[in-house]
Motif scaffolding. Sequence first.
Motif, short mmCIF file in Angstrom:
data_model
loop_
_atom_site.label_atom_id
_atom_site.label_comp_id
_atom_site.label_asym_id
_atom_site.label_seq_id
_atom_site.Cartn_x
_atom_site.Cartn_y
_atom_site.Cartn_z
N VAL A 1 -2.94 0.59 -3.83
CA VAL A 1 -1.49 -0.51 -3.80
C VAL A 1 -0.74 -0.18 -5.03
O VAL A 1 -1.01 0.21 -6.09
CB VAL A 1 -1.95 -1.78 -3.70
N LYS A 2 0.71 -0.10 -4.65
CA LYS A 2 1.58 -0.05 -5.83
C LYS A 2 2.46 -0.99 -6.07
O LYS A 2 2.59 -1.80 -4.88
CB LYS A 2 2.36 1.02 -5.67
N ALA A 3 2.91 -1.50 -7.09
CA ALA A 3 3.93 -2.34 -7.47
C ALA A 3 5.34 -1.89 -6.83
O ALA A 3 5.59 -0.63 -7.05
CB ALA A 3 3.94 -2.96 -8.81
N ILE A 4 6.22 -2.69 -6.44
CA ILE A 4 7.52 -2.28 -6.16
C ILE A 4 8.12 -2.80 -7.32
O ILE A 4 8.74 -4.01 -7.66
CB ILE A 4 7.92 -2.98 -4.71
N GLU A 5 8.33 -1.87 -8.37
CA GLU A 5 8.89 -2.15 -9.54
C GLU A 5 10.04 -2.95 -9.91
O GLU A 5 10.09 -3.93 -10.63
CB GLU A 5 8.86 -1.01 -10.66
N GLU A 6 10.75 -2.81 -9.02
CA GLU A 6 12.23 -3.48 -9.46
C GLU A 6 12.18 -4.73 -8.82
O GLU A 6 13.19 -5.34 -8.76
CB GLU A 6 13.54 -2.56 -8.90
N GLN A 7 11.25 -5.15 -7.91
CA GLN A 7 11.20 -6.21 -7.08
C GLN A 7 10.12 -7.23 -7.87
O GLN A 7 9.19 -8.07 -7.03
CB GLN A 7 10.72 -5.87 -5.77
N HIS B 1 0.79 -1.13 0.09
CA HIS B 1 0.05 -0.08 0.07
C HIS B 1 1.03 1.26 -0.01
O HIS B 1 1.91 1.13 0.73
CB HIS B 1 -1.12 0.01 1.18
N GLU B 2 0.41 2.29 -0.74
CA GLU B 2 1.28 3.41 -1.00
C GLU B 2 1.67 4.12 0.65
O GLU B 2 2.75 4.73 0.93
CB GLU B 2 0.76 4.45 -1.63
N ASP B 3 0.98 4.06 1.48
CA ASP B 3 1.13 4.59 2.82
C ASP B 3 2.24 3.75 3.37
O ASP B 3 3.08 4.41 4.14
CB ASP B 3 -0.09 4.59 3.70
N LEU B 4 2.14 2.44 3.39
CA LEU B 4 3.24 1.62 3.79
C LEU B 4 4.55 1.98 3.17
O LEU B 4 5.58 2.09 3.78
CB LEU B 4 2.74 0.12 3.83
N LEU B 5 4.70 1.87 1.77
CA LEU B 5 5.96 2.24 1.12
C LEU B 5 6.41 3.38 1.47
O LEU B 5 7.63 3.52 1.72
CB LEU B 5 5.49 2.09 -0.40
N ALA B 6 5.50 4.45 1.84
CA ALA B 6 6.02 5.81 2.00
C ALA B 6 6.84 5.80 3.33
O ALA B 6 7.65 6.61 3.70
CB ALA B 6 4.88 6.93 2.03
N LYS B 7 6.29 4.95 4.34
CA LYS B 7 6.91 4.99 5.84
C LYS B 7 8.04 4.26 5.93
O LYS B 7 8.95 4.64 6.39
CB LYS B 7 5.77 4.10 6.57
N GLY C 1 -2.58 -2.09 3.81
CA GLY C 1 -1.14 -1.61 4.47
C GLY C 1 -0.52 -2.29 5.61
O GLY C 1 0.26 -1.65 6.26
N LEU C 2 -0.86 -3.46 5.74
CA LEU C 2 -0.58 -4.30 6.76
C LEU C 2 0.97 -5.05 6.54
O LEU C 2 1.51 -5.72 7.31
CB LEU C 2 -1.42 -5.34 7.44
N GLY C 3 1.32 -5.13 5.08
CA GLY C 3 2.53 -5.64 4.93
C GLY C 3 2.78 -5.75 3.27
O GLY C 3 1.87 -5.45 2.42
N ILE C 4 3.85 -6.12 2.83
CA ILE C 4 4.18 -6.24 1.75
C ILE C 4 4.01 -7.70 0.92
O ILE C 4 4.74 -8.47 1.88
CB ILE C 4 5.80 -5.79 1.36
N PRO D 1 6.89 -5.09 7.23
CA PRO D 1 6.12 -6.00 7.46
C PRO D 1 5.89 -7.07 5.99
O PRO D 1 5.84 -6.28 5.07
CB PRO D 1 4.80 -5.87 7.99
N LEU D 2 6.13 -8.19 6.25
CA LEU D 2 6.05 -8.94 4.99
C LEU D 2 4.61 -9.94 5.15
O LEU D 2 4.59 -10.55 6.07
CB LEU D 2 7.08 -9.82 4.87
N VAL D 3 4.17 -10.13 4.08
CA VAL D 3 3.05 -11.39 3.89
C VAL D 3 3.41 -12.26 3.07
O VAL D 3 3.88 -12.14 1.76
CB VAL D 3 1.67 -10.61 3.28
N ILE D 4 3.41 -13.33 3.78
CA ILE D 4 3.88 -14.64 2.79
C ILE D 4 3.02 -15.50 2.59
O ILE D 4 1.87 -15.93 3.36
CB ILE D 4 4.78 -15.46 3.93
#
Length: 153
Positions: free
Chosen positions: A106-112, A27-33, A89-92, A48-51
């Motif tokens: 929600v945004k993609a982490i492009e290089e990942q 989520h953009e808020d999580l990524l900004a943090k 926004g609870l995890g990537i 935080p990571l979601v598996i």
Amino acid sequence: MFRAEENPKPSLWGHRIARLSTHFFGHEDLLAKYGDTTEAIKNARKVPLVIHNGVVVSSENETLKLFPQGQIVMRTDNLETSAAFVRRGLGIGRLPEIVGRNLPGVKAIEEQSSPTQRSLWVLTHRDIRDVKRIRRFIDFVNEKAADDPTVPK
């Protein structure tokens, strides 16, 4: 039934309706943090990571390799649960692109991006493939997917 896998069992019959490439989303808020760049997020402590522990494959090894300082907050075998955690926004998490790109905020982490490649199939058991209502349904889904430009081929 719908299945996300690369090679359905020989006892099943149907059509591949989409290719499912996967990416890591947050989520953009999580990524900004955790930083403005992919590199900052990748190296952030306790991000935080979601598996997703699917029947065929788990995202755990790949996720921890890309986010070595991260902290696992959820393990699930359910795509909807993974997507809900990411959306709130609870995890990537690693999600199919067709899912992640349609989640609000929600945004993609492009290089990942992930090398994981799956396909979405509409399937039935071989012995009932000629039942009219089943055959009609499978043909209908296949035709709609083929005509829809948003479905990744």
